[in-house]
Scaffold this active site. Structure first.
Site, short mmCIF file in Angstrom:
data_model
loop_
_atom_site.label_atom_id
_atom_site.label_comp_id
_atom_site.label_asym_id
_atom_site.label_seq_id
_atom_site.Cartn_x
_atom_site.Cartn_y
_atom_site.Cartn_z
N ALA A 46 14.88 -4.25 -1.14
CA ALA A 46 15.59 -4.78 -2.31
C ALA A 46 16.79 -3.91 -2.66
O ALA A 46 16.69 -2.68 -2.65
CB ALA A 46 14.64 -4.84 -3.49
N HIS A 70 -30.95 15.98 -9.10
CA HIS A 70 -31.26 17.12 -8.24
C HIS A 70 -31.68 16.61 -6.87
O HIS A 70 -32.41 15.63 -6.79
CB HIS A 70 -32.39 17.94 -8.85
CG HIS A 70 -32.80 19.10 -8.01
ND1 HIS A 70 -32.05 20.24 -7.90
CD2 HIS A 70 -33.87 19.27 -7.19
CE1 HIS A 70 -32.64 21.08 -7.06
NE2 HIS A 70 -33.75 20.51 -6.62
N GLY A 122 7.59 19.66 0.42
CA GLY A 122 7.71 18.84 -0.78
C GLY A 122 8.26 17.46 -0.47
O GLY A 122 8.65 17.17 0.66
N ARG A 123 8.25 16.60 -1.49
CA ARG A 123 8.78 15.24 -1.33
C ARG A 123 9.84 14.99 -2.40
O ARG A 123 9.82 15.61 -3.46
CB ARG A 123 7.65 14.22 -1.40
CG ARG A 123 6.72 14.36 -0.19
CD ARG A 123 5.59 13.36 -0.19
NE ARG A 123 5.99 11.98 -0.16
CZ ARG A 123 6.23 11.28 0.96
NH1 ARG A 123 6.14 11.87 2.14
NH2 ARG A 123 6.54 10.01 0.89
N GLY A 149 0.82 -1.22 0.00
CA GLY A 149 0.00 0.00 0.00
C GLY A 149 0.85 1.26 0.00
O GLY A 149 0.40 2.32 -0.41
N ASP A 169 5.91 8.13 -7.86
CA ASP A 169 6.59 9.32 -7.34
C ASP A 169 8.07 9.37 -7.71
O ASP A 169 8.63 10.46 -7.86
CB ASP A 169 6.48 9.37 -5.82
CG ASP A 169 5.10 9.84 -5.34
OD1 ASP A 169 4.19 9.96 -6.17
OD2 ASP A 169 4.96 10.08 -4.12
N GLY A 217 1.58 24.08 1.10
CA GLY A 217 1.19 23.26 -0.05
C GLY A 217 0.14 22.27 0.37
O GLY A 217 -0.62 22.50 1.33
N ALA A 246 6.61 20.59 5.73
CA ALA A 246 5.95 19.99 4.55
C ALA A 246 6.31 20.85 3.35
O ALA A 246 5.50 21.62 2.85
CB ALA A 246 4.45 19.93 4.77
N ALA A 255 -1.23 9.50 -6.16
CA ALA A 255 -1.43 8.06 -6.13
C ALA A 255 -2.09 7.56 -7.42
O ALA A 255 -1.71 6.51 -7.96
CB ALA A 255 -2.29 7.69 -4.93
#
Ligand code: FAD
Ligand code: NAD
Length: 463
Positions: free
Chosen positions: A119, A442, A270-271, A40, A310, A185, A268, A318
């Site tokens: 890995a 509606h 950015g990544r 995930g 990413d 952001g 926070a 995602a």
């Protein structure tokens, strides 16, 4: 040392990797997926899902708090409202658990072999994984790198102690009395607003001259208003410079220095791609800035090595990673596929929410196109009123000559759920007349979408 061989090896089981592996398994490809943490990835365990759970809890608490303060617009009263954040976090963790188990089950159902461990590449066809039962060597004909991203650290305010990333912010045991947020952001504002609703005194420090610089200013105006209503102070053109006895030191836009009391400091800004420690240097792949360079089939510069999600750059969303994963699985199965999506809708889960699909009016004009724009305000939408969400609008941008819809944006309470309709319209090549001519149920906020198309055609009915 154990050795296995497979046709396809996927490294990383985030939304990109797990979708790629499931689709490959469904197509009968002998597939192995390696994940160091939980299936995930960021999205399910420390990103999209946990943050939306916290945002929901914060909305519920705010409604209860307003009722307890006698400020409920809908006439609810309560004697007192309280929140036990550790219980909120436990509820969030149960959701995460259900989803990660679900992904593990889906991989199994698709006959994908899952290996748990980190890995490391020996070469473009072989990785080594340290598992609980020893070293596992995996050889593959084709490899997909889906290692995702990690938070960017600010050197003057390194992570540790009171300085936290979104990961820690989503698992706090109690609501901090004071919270400084560096970066206005996606993460800074989604979580900053949630913590303000939970009772924290929030101050946001943003380097540029406006909030959510990724979105056009019209779309962010309502969010700015809500920040003020929640008592969130926003310092624009400001930079975090360091820490001084538990206070965040900030260089403000006017050249002064300001100290902000903060029990926690959420950075926070950015990544960055997760490209460290797994042997990228063994592969020597071409890069696009810090990210792995890919073509329109997600192929890297090395034959038989794909990269998705990413780790390949913006937009770090995602649903982009998932779409790339599905496409790559089909390419590996021999299908003729390349990236042909017309848009990747983006949603910011602030209060109010923002959606943007395709081109904004300015982007369309910058491309040399003459455009027609229709804007319909939620103030004239019955459903929005019944939800106490009159602030915001839907905007449709279309070519002036043939009315082909180029972009759709919205800001308002709950508009994230309109993003599917927006994406579908653009993907299907809808014209203004198609949206205007579709019966919209509606009373729904979706009617504002139809009305925005009617408005662009000069035929709005309810405004
Ligand atoms: P990831 O989800 O990062 O997964 C990569 C996986 O690879 C990880 O599980 C990692 O453990 C594993 N891995 C890395 N290296 C190795 C290795 N060498 N060996 C084995 N395993 C390895 N996006 C949205 O679209 N909507 C949102 O609402 C949203 N909210 C977010 C909120 C927050 C707080 C954050 C941080 C992000 C949010 N995002 C959101 C972004 C979204 O989480 C990412 O775009 C998405 O997770 C990217 O998927 P991915 O598969 O590329 O990588
Ligand atoms: P972001 O790029 O959305 O925002 C970073 C903000 O920090 C920007 O406004 C930038 O100007 C500001 N900034 C940069 N350096 C700074 C400094 N030194 N001082 C003050 N401000 C500074 O990044 P994020 O909020 O960290 O989110 C990372 C990524 O995660 C996003 O790009 C997005 O792809 C993904 N994400 C998506 C969602 C969603 O889809 N709803 C939600 C959360 C995260």
């Amino acid at each position: 040392m154990k050795e296995i061989s497979c046709k396809l090896l996927v490294v990383g089981a985030g939304p990109g990797g797990y979708v790629c592996a499931i689709r490959a398994g469904q197509l009968g490809i002998d597939t192995v997926i390696v994940e160091a943490k939980k299936p995930g990835g960021t999205c399910l365990t420390i990103g999209c899902i946990p943050s939306k759970a916290l945002i929901h809890a914060a909305e519920e608490f705010e409604a209860a708090r307003l009722a307890a303060e006698g400020k409920s617009a809908v006439g609810i009263s309560l004697s007192a409202a309280a929140i036990d954040l550790s219980k909120t976090v436990a509820w969030k963790d149960r959701i995460v658990g259900r989803l990660t188990n679900g992904v593990a089950g889906l991989l199994k159902k698709a006959n994908v072999k899952s290996v748990h461990g980190f890995a490391k590449f020996r070469d473009g066809k072989t990785v080594e994984v340290e598992t609980e039962t020893g070293t596992q060597v995996i050889r593959a004909e084709t490899v997909v790198i889906a290692t995702g991203s990690a938070p960017v650290e600010l050197p003057p305010v390194p992570f540790g102690g009171p300085v936290i990333s979104s990961t820690e912010a989503l698992s706090l045991k109690s609501v901090p009395e004071t919270l400084a947020v560096v970066g206005a952001g996606y993460i800074g504002l989604e979580l900053g607003i949630a913590f303000a609703k939970l009772g924290a005194k929030v101050t946001v420090v943003e380097a540029t001259d406006r909030i959510l610089p990724l979105y056009d200013a019209e779309l962010t105006k309502s969010v700015g208003k809500q920040l003020a209503a929640l008592g969130i102070e926003v310092l624009l053109g400001a930079k975090a410079q360091g820490l001084d006895s538990g206070q965040l030191v900030v260089a403000t836009a006017d050249g002064a220095t300001r100290k902000i009391a903060a029990e926690k400091i959420l950075v926070a800004v950015g990544r960055k791609p997760a490209i460290e420690d797994w042997g990228l240097e063994e592969l020597d792949l071409d890069r696009a800035g810090r990210f792995i360079r890919i073509d329109d089939q997600c192929r890297t510069s090395m034959r038989g090595v794909f990269a998705i999600g990413d780790v390949t750059g913006e937009p770090m969303l995602a649903h982009r990673a998932m779409a790339q994963g599905e496409m790559v699985a089909e390419i590996v199965a021999g299908h003729k596929r390349s990236w042909d999506k017309r848009c990747i809708p983006a949603v910011c889960f602030t209060d109010p929410e923002i959606v943007s699909a395709g081109l904004t009016p300015d982007e369309a004009k910058a491309g040399g196109r003459e455009v027609k724009t229709g804007v319909f305000p939620f103030a004239a939408n019955g459903r929005a009123m019944t939800k106490h969400g009159e602030d915001g609008f839907v905007r449709v941008v279309a070519r002036a000559d043939n009315h082909l819809v180029l972009g759709i944006q919205a800001v308002g309470q709950g508009v994230s759920e309109l993003s599917a309709a927006f994406g579908l319209a653009i993907e299907m090549g809808a014209r203004l007349e198609d949206i205007a001519g579709t019966i919209h149920s509606h009373p729904t906020q979706g009617e504002a979408f139809q009305e925005a198309a009617l408005k662009a055609l000069g035929q709005a009915l309810h405004i």
